[in-house]
Design a protein around this motif. Structure first.
Motif, PDB file in Angstrom:
ATOM      1  N   SER A  70      15.260   5.143 -10.467  1.00  0.00           N
ATOM      2  CA  SER A  70      16.525   5.752 -10.013  1.00  0.00           C
ATOM      3  C   SER A  70      16.241   6.575  -8.749  1.00  0.00           C
ATOM      4  N   PRO A  71      17.278   7.024  -8.003  1.00  0.00           N
ATOM      5  CA  PRO A  71      17.051   7.747  -6.743  1.00  0.00           C
ATOM      6  C   PRO A  71      16.096   8.944  -6.883  1.00  0.00           C
ATOM      7  N   GLY A  72      16.096   9.593  -8.000  1.00  0.00           N
ATOM      8  CA  GLY A  72      15.213  10.750  -8.207  1.00  0.00           C
ATOM      9  C   GLY A  72      13.748  10.382  -8.242  1.00  0.00           C
ATOM     10  N   ASP A  73      13.433   9.069  -8.345  1.00  0.00           N
ATOM     11  CA  ASP A  73      12.034   8.619  -8.397  1.00  0.00           C
ATOM     12  C   ASP A  73      11.474   8.307  -7.006  1.00  0.00           C
ATOM     13  N   ALA A  74      12.323   8.419  -5.985  1.00  0.00           N
ATOM     14  CA  ALA A  74      11.879   8.055  -4.625  1.00  0.00           C
ATOM     15  C   ALA A  74      10.684   8.912  -4.184  1.00  0.00           C
ATOM     16  N   VAL A  75       9.729   8.261  -3.514  1.00  0.00           N
ATOM     17  CA  VAL A  75       8.519   8.950  -3.053  1.00  0.00           C
ATOM     18  C   VAL A  75       8.559   9.063  -1.527  1.00  0.00           C
ATOM     19  N   GLU A  76       8.331  10.260  -1.036  1.00  0.00           N
ATOM     20  CA  GLU A  76       8.347  10.453   0.425  1.00  0.00           C
ATOM     21  C   GLU A  76       6.959  10.257   1.023  1.00  0.00           C
ATOM     22  N   ASP A  77       5.959  10.809   0.338  1.00  0.00           N
ATOM     23  CA  ASP A  77       4.594  10.715   0.844  1.00  0.00           C
ATOM     24  C   ASP A  77       3.936   9.448   0.277  1.00  0.00           C
ATOM     25  N   GLY A  78       4.369   8.296   0.799  1.00  0.00           N
ATOM     26  CA  GLY A  78       3.992   7.012   0.202  1.00  0.00           C
ATOM     27  C   GLY A  78       2.563   6.573   0.430  1.00  0.00           C
ATOM     28  N   ASP A  79       1.863   7.206   1.378  1.00  0.00           N
ATOM     29  CA  ASP A  79       0.492   6.775   1.691  1.00  0.00           C
ATOM     30  C   ASP A  79      -0.561   7.482   0.845  1.00  0.00           C
ATOM     31  N   VAL A  80      -0.131   8.540   0.178  1.00  0.00           N
ATOM     32  CA  VAL A  80      -1.113   9.428  -0.441  1.00  0.00           C
ATOM     33  C   VAL A  80      -1.934   8.746  -1.544  1.00  0.00           C
TER      34      VAL A  80
ATOM     35  N   GLY B 297       0.783  -1.231   0.000  1.00  0.00           N
ATOM     36  CA  GLY B 297       0.000   0.000   0.000  1.00  0.00           C
ATOM     37  C   GLY B 297       0.814   1.281   0.000  1.00  0.00           C
ATOM     38  N   ARG B 298       2.087   1.189   0.281  1.00  0.00           N
ATOM     39  CA  ARG B 298       2.930   2.396   0.283  1.00  0.00           C
ATOM     40  C   ARG B 298       3.690   2.468  -1.030  1.00  0.00           C
ATOM     41  N   VAL B 299       3.647   3.645  -1.643  1.00  0.00           N
ATOM     42  CA  VAL B 299       4.391   3.834  -2.891  1.00  0.00           C
ATOM     43  C   VAL B 299       5.811   4.262  -2.526  1.00  0.00           C
ATOM     44  N   LYS B 300       6.781   3.491  -3.008  1.00  0.00           N
ATOM     45  CA  LYS B 300       8.177   3.786  -2.665  1.00  0.00           C
ATOM     46  C   LYS B 300       8.857   4.615  -3.767  1.00  0.00           C
ATOM     47  N   ALA B 301       8.450   4.369  -5.010  1.00  0.00           N
ATOM     48  CA  ALA B 301       9.056   5.099  -6.138  1.00  0.00           C
ATOM     49  C   ALA B 301       8.025   5.276  -7.241  1.00  0.00           C
ATOM     50  N   ALA B 302       8.173   6.343  -8.006  1.00  0.00           N
ATOM     51  CA  ALA B 302       7.214   6.591  -9.099  1.00  0.00           C
ATOM     52  C   ALA B 302       7.849   7.463 -10.165  1.00  0.00           C
TER      53      ALA B 302
END
Lengths: 160, 117, 219
Positions: C191-201, C147-152
């Motif tokens: 890649s590192p630039g795709d990391a998502v911080e707000d993974g629950d949104v 359920g948590r998005v880690k990268a996008a």
């Protein structure tokens, strides 16, 4: 045969005798019901809490935390009612041990133990259980009542 | 906490009420499908009946142990089993309930309650 | 009542759905209070995946099966109403033969519009890995873990990455659910630039969308 006789009290009421009668009632209940006497605990606790709140104006409203309720109740029990000389609460996880030094009912409990009956209900602890259930919604089980020479220990378990 | 146990027993045909009761007579959790049954009021009595049965067993059989206490009335049955050291599990049923099935479910669920307390 | 071998009852868990992996094949039995009602449900699981669901109102005797049941149970999970989970080992095929409408599909491909928002929610909650989402000329790649998005990142269109890509996808979510497609197949690299911080949104947004749809349908 038909007749009537009226006897009026001449002396002061004997508190010692009143206590003895209460102890004998307790003994009778234990003798017949045995472990069944334990089932009366919650009802007695309800009545005791009711009396403490309604008749003596004690208020436990606003304290939903079982630990806080326990502290307040013990404070009232010792300082307002003088039920025991000293109270000590020991908390370990959800297990609570209440130690009361020289409580009012120590003699009655010792009498029961002498007659081979292990105490299975403790009205003050039952009243605490009812208060915690009423104000925090948590169930409390009384696991053990231990009677010593000078004090009584009640072990309780607070359920999640 | 004991919704699973209550749901499991209420699914049995003829079971009208279920209660998890502390041996002190405190209703830990209960539910009746029949609105005329007040499980809270029944709790203390059930705990006392079970405890008294233990005392009878001690007096007669010299052992304080009871597998099950059954109260049969023309209007229904109340069946109680021990659920661990500090609680009992009880069901209130119709008079013509399948007793064997109820017993199996009671025993199974009493073990669950005991493991959760 | 479903047949099966009782394994254990668990009262300490962060997410009851995580417990599905404790049996190779079987079901989770849950029950909860919903106001004056007592409700219960079974989640059929195989290899940690939910493959069927049955929910019932115990006192009223009403039974729901399949996606509706799953939705009912997931709502109770989300509200934190479930306090204990019983785990049973059972032959899931036999249960599904008895209750064919209990089956829920958690495909790794499909058109969202053909099913409903619950399938996408379930996929995002259960899946661990890549998901590719397409809607017309736009496409996004995401990596999810329960359920948590880690990268996008966008695969076609604006070129957004990380949180901005998720937000863009959220803005399009109504259309994605209606007409879009998603798949867990294919290979995606981040890649590192795709990391998502707000993974629950993303999950929260989807749940809100589902609530909105329910309100519009009048429940």
């Amino acid at each position: 045969m038909k007749g009537a006789k009226v006897v009026e009290r001449m002396n002061e009421r004997s508190e010692e005798m009143a206590t003895e009668v209460t102890n004998l009632i307790l003994y009778g209940i234990y003798k017949v019901l045995g472990a069944g006497a334990r089932g009366l605990g919650n009802s007695i606790g309800e009545e005791l809490l009711h009396a403490m709140m309604e008749e003596y104006g004690l208020n436990f409203e606003g304290s939903g935390d079982p630990q806080e309720l326990l502290n307040r109740f013990t404070d009232v029990m010792i300082n307002t009612f003088g039920f025991a000389e000293r109270g000590e609460i020991d908390v370990e996880g959800n297990r609570v041990t209440l130690k009361l030094d020289n409580p009012m009912d120590l003699h009655a409990l010792q009498l029961l133990e002498k007659k081979g009956m292990k105490p299975v209900l403790y009205p003050m602890a039952n009243a605490i259980a009812v208060a915690i259930k009423k104000f925090s919604g948590k169930n409390v089980l009384i696991k053990d009542i231990r009677v010593h020479d000078r004090h009584v220990e009640v072990e309780m378990l607070i359920l999640g | 906490m004991f919704e699973n146990v209550i749901a499991d027993l209420l699914r049995v045909d003829g079971v009208k009420g279920v209660a998890v009761v502390s041996k002190d007579g405190l209703l830990i959790e209960g539910q009746a499908s029949d609105r005329t049954i007040d499980v809270e009021n029944v709790a203390a009595m059930v705990a006392t009946i079970y405890g008294t049965a233990l005392n009878v067993s001690k007096e007669v059989f010299h052992e304080e142990a009871v597998d099950m206490v059954t109260l049969e009335s023309p209007k229904g049955k109340i069946i109680t089993v021990e659920a661990g050291e500090n609680a009992v599990l009880t069901v209130i049923t119709d008079p013509r309930v399948n007793l064997g099935l109820v017993r199996i479910y009671l025993k199974r669920n009493a073990q669950k309650v005991a493991s959760m307390l | 009542m479903l047949h099966g071998r009782y394994v254990e009852v668990v009262t300490s868990f962060s997410d009851p759905l995580d417990l599905g992996g404790r049996v190779r094949e079987g079901y989770l039995h849950v029950a909860w209070r919903d106001g004056a009602d007592l409700k219960g449900g079974y989640l059929l699981v195989r290899e940690g995946e939910i493959v069927g669901a049955i929910a019932e109102n115990i006192l009223q005797g009403e039974v729901l099966k399949g996606e509706k049941a799953l939705n009912e149970i997931l709502t109770a999970v989300r509200k934190g109403l479930i306090k204990a989970v019983e785990i049973y080992e059972a032959n899931v095929d036999e249960i599904l033969e008895e209750h064919p409408s209990a089956r829920v599909e958690v495909d790794d491909r499909g058109t969202s519009g053909e099913r409903d928002i619950n399938s996408l929610l379930l996929l995002l909650r259960e899946h661990r890995g890549n998901v590719e989402v397409r809607n017309g000329p736009k496409a996004w790649g995401i990596y999810v873990e329960k359920g948590r998005v880690k990268a996008a990142r966008t695969l076609a269109g604006s070129g957004e990455r990380g949180d901005r890509a998720v937000k863009e996808m959220l803005r399009e979510m109504g259309k994605i659910v209606r007409d879009g497609e998603y798949t867990t197949r294919g290979s995606l690299e981040f890649s590192p630039g795709d990391a998502v911080e707000d993974g629950d949104v993303l999950l929260e947004g989807l749940e809100l969308l589902r609530e909105k749809q329910r309100i519009e349908k009048g429940f």
